[in-house]
Design an enzyme around this catalytic site. Structure first.
Site, PDB file in Angstrom:
ATOM      1  N   GLU A 196     -50.027  79.045  21.883  1.00 14.64           N
ATOM      2  CA  GLU A 196     -48.727  78.807  22.505  1.00 14.64           C
ATOM      3  C   GLU A 196     -47.567  79.407  21.708  1.00 14.64           C
ATOM      4  OE1 GLU A 196     -48.328  74.658  23.433  1.00 14.64           O
ATOM      5  OE2 GLU A 196     -49.861  74.745  24.994  1.00 14.64           O
TER       6      GLU A 196
ATOM      7  N   HIS B 164     -46.072  74.292  14.407  1.00  9.59           N
ATOM      8  CA  HIS B 164     -47.026  73.302  14.899  1.00  9.59           C
ATOM      9  C   HIS B 164     -48.395  73.537  14.248  1.00  9.59           C
ATOM     10  CE1 HIS B 164     -44.092  72.415  17.984  1.00  9.59           C
ATOM     11  NE2 HIS B 164     -44.899  71.564  18.599  1.00  9.59           N
TER      12      HIS B 164
ATOM     13  N   ASN C  58     -26.666  48.816  50.923  1.00  8.68           N
ATOM     14  CA  ASN C  58     -26.207  49.711  51.981  1.00  8.68           C
ATOM     15  C   ASN C  58     -26.054  51.136  51.466  1.00  8.68           C
ATOM     16  OD1 ASN C  58     -23.842  49.744  50.490  1.00  8.68           O
ATOM     17  ND2 ASN C  58     -22.706  48.430  51.893  1.00  8.68           N
TER      18      ASN C  58
ATOM     19  N   GLN D  10     -37.186  43.487  63.344  1.00 10.06           N
ATOM     20  CA  GLN D  10     -36.801  44.599  62.478  1.00 10.06           C
ATOM     21  C   GLN D  10     -35.483  45.204  62.928  1.00 10.06           C
ATOM     22  OE1 GLN D  10     -38.877  45.180  59.906  1.00 10.06           O
ATOM     23  NE2 GLN D  10     -37.345  46.523  59.023  1.00 10.06           N
TER      24      GLN D  10
ATOM     25  N   TYR E 190     -29.413  43.994  42.439  1.00 16.12           N
ATOM     26  CA  TYR E 190     -28.385  44.005  43.482  1.00 16.12           C
ATOM     27  C   TYR E 190     -28.910  43.225  44.677  1.00 16.12           C
ATOM     28  CZ  TYR E 190     -24.637  45.247  46.550  1.00 16.12           C
ATOM     29  OH  TYR E 190     -23.555  45.146  47.388  1.00 16.12           O
TER      30      TYR E 190
ATOM     31  N   ASP F 277     -41.314  39.367  54.654  1.00 18.05           N
ATOM     32  CA  ASP F 277     -39.930  39.232  54.209  1.00 18.05           C
ATOM     33  C   ASP F 277     -39.724  37.974  53.376  1.00 18.05           C
ATOM     34  OD1 ASP F 277     -39.097  41.542  55.435  1.00 18.05           O
ATOM     35  OD2 ASP F 277     -38.355  40.543  57.240  1.00 18.05           O
TER      36      ASP F 277
ATOM     37  N   GLU G 136     -42.123  51.975  55.992  1.00 17.56           N
ATOM     38  CA  GLU G 136     -41.944  50.874  55.037  1.00 17.56           C
ATOM     39  C   GLU G 136     -42.909  49.736  55.384  1.00 17.56           C
ATOM     40  OE1 GLU G 136     -38.322  47.874  53.634  1.00 17.56           O
ATOM     41  OE2 GLU G 136     -38.208  48.934  55.552  1.00 17.56           O
ATOM     42  N   HIS G 137     -42.879  49.311  56.645  1.00 15.81           N
ATOM     43  CA  HIS G 137     -43.765  48.251  57.129  1.00 15.81           C
ATOM     44  C   HIS G 137     -44.654  48.801  58.238  1.00 15.81           C
ATOM     45  CE1 HIS G 137     -39.878  46.124  56.052  1.00 15.81           C
ATOM     46  NE2 HIS G 137     -40.729  45.529  55.247  1.00 15.81           N
TER      47      HIS G 137
ATOM     48  N   SER H 112     -34.030  49.706  56.940  1.00 13.21           N
ATOM     49  CA  SER H 112     -35.350  49.105  57.062  1.00 13.21           C
ATOM     50  C   SER H 112     -36.082  49.646  58.285  1.00 13.21           C
ATOM     51  CB  SER H 112     -35.217  47.587  57.166  1.00 13.21           C
ATOM     52  OG  SER H 112     -36.462  46.963  56.947  1.00 13.21           O
TER      53      SER H 112
END
Length: 434
Positions: free
Chosen positions: A416, A421, A215, A260, A131, A362, A328-329, A238
């Site tokens: 178990e 098994h 968005n 930013q 996207y 960026d 984020e940054h 952001s």
């Protein structure tokens, strides 16, 4: 007068701000948008092409009558339509991203010991949806930052979805798609684009994973379809935190914060410094610089509502603030700030020194700019080659190795309460219970 609040980290208002920043992930999924996005994704899942066309007309403003009109066929763009210098800049970005992400390529591993073969197999995803946002602006850089790692991983088919208006108005975006060989592009955006890629329609084949920022509608839709298709993350607005100490330039720091803030009114731009006077200088510089920006209104709202300057006692407190916010940054500017780089635990990406603005990340630094937001840098990573690879393992026991391991496997199954098994294991043991 400063454009933002200047708060001490240990003051009442400072503590409240940090608590709000820690909880900012609560706002990533808006309940109202989530409900409406659910309706949109459900309609596309049931109605296929016809529902997708209706959604594109209603939500994207696309003047189309049939699904074929939403399919964009990448073609060579007349170079005279491209902004001067764009081709060169794009090639520099592609080379940088390829150079960095080539180091992430990994072919798995194999272990053989005493009759046991263990192998980790890595296989690229067959089909991935990307996207690319296209509302406020168009983003050729996002094409580079997502498609290049996918290509390096070996993904066979990459489909891009972006609003039709973005394709219509941006020759640069179209050139980036053509240059990177993306031959399936759909001019749709928002929740309906995510639904089409996740569930498929008569014309859009479903994908194995959806990546890329978007968005609130895109984020809500990714959340809704995540039980049917893999997603990279739920992206929030952001954000940047800049730790600035001795040697930092107030004008430069202000410019980086505005870079930013101009993304979105809900973008977060926070300064952390050990000098209140410096925080005020930055605020004055930002207020002065924002007047000359075409995006000044967006940046002003962002700084006034989501921005702040946090004044700390020392670098130890600065480090605590950064790890609580998990941005984020993260930019570290000034001799003191740069010294804490190795001790930062929670940040999507770190930009070290005054000559390394987040803006470089960026576009041309190399690592993908698709990064964890809203505090998820505590446990999530940047987009990379690994995101387009599925790992599985192969196991083979020789008959001798099976006899050695049958008894302990059966014993664990007994504990178990799984007798079938245990029986399956004992059949390989030749009656040996040792």
């Amino acid at each position: 007068m400063s454009l933002w609040s200047v708060l001490k980290a240990d003051s009442r208002r400072g503590r409240q701000l940090l608590e709000q920043l820690e909880r900012r992930g609560d706002g990533v999924l808006d309940p109202k948008i989530l409900r409406r996005a659910s309706e949109i994704t459900r309609r596309v899942r049931r109605g296929g092409d016809r529902a997708l066309v209706r959604a594109a007309r209603r939500y994207d403003g696309a003047r189309v009558a049939a699904i074929q009109e939403l399919r964009y066929l990448p073609r060579r763009i007349d170079r005279r339509r491209l902004p001067p210098g764009f081709e060169h800049a794009l090639e520099r970005a592609i080379s940088a991203v390829e150079r960095y992400h080539e180091g992430q390529q990994h072919g798995g591993f194999r272990v053989e010991d005493e009759g046991i073969l263990l192998e980790e197999r890595r296989r690229p995803l067959r089909r991935v949806g990307v996207y690319v946002p296209g509302g406020r602006a168009t983003y050729p850089s996002t094409v580079v930052m997502t498609v290049v790692p996918a290509r390096l991983a070996g993904v066979e088919e990459i489909v891009v979805a972006t609003p039709k208006a973005a394709l219509d108005r941006s020759p640069a975006l179209c050139h980036a798609l053509e240059r990177l060989g993306v031959d399936e592009v759909w001019g749709v955006g928002g929740a309906h684009a995510v639904a089409a890629m996740a569930y498929g329609t008569q014309s859009v084949e479903r994908v194995d994973k959806i990546v890329g920022p978007g968005n609130a509608w895109v984020t809500a839709a990714k959340h809704l379809v995540s039980t049917h298709v893999a997603i990279d993350a739920l992206a929030g607005p952001s954000e940047v935190v800049i730790v600035a100490t001795d040697g930092a330039d107030a004008e430069v720091v202000a410019a980086d914060l505005l870079a930013q803030a101009e993304h979105d009114p809900q973008a977060t731009a926070v300064l952390v410094t050990d000098r209140r006077s410096f925080a005020r200088q930055v605020g004055r510089a930002a207020k002065r610089r924002v007047r000359d920006l075409d995006t000044g209104r967006t940046a002003t709202v962002s700084l006034a509502t989501r921005g702040a300057a946090i004044v700390v006692r020392d670098l130890e407190e600065a480090l605590q603030v950064v790890d609580r916010i998990a941005p984020e940054h993260l930019q570290l500017v000034g001799r003191g700030a740069e010294s804490i780089a190795e001790r930062v635990r929670n940040a999507g990406a770190i930009f070290l020194g005054a000559s390394t603005p987040e803006v470089f990340g960026d576009y041309i630094a190399g690592p993908s700019h698709v990064l964890p937001t809203a505090g998820t840098a505590r446990f999530s990573s940047a987009l990379g080659v690994e995101d387009f690879v599925r790992r599985s393992h192969l196991v083979r026991f020789s008959s001798a190795a099976a006899r050695r391991y049958a008894a302990p496997a059966a014993k664990l199954a007994d504990i178990e309460g799984l007798p079938a098994h245990a029986a399956a294991a004992r059949l390989r043991g030749g009656g040996d219970e040792a």
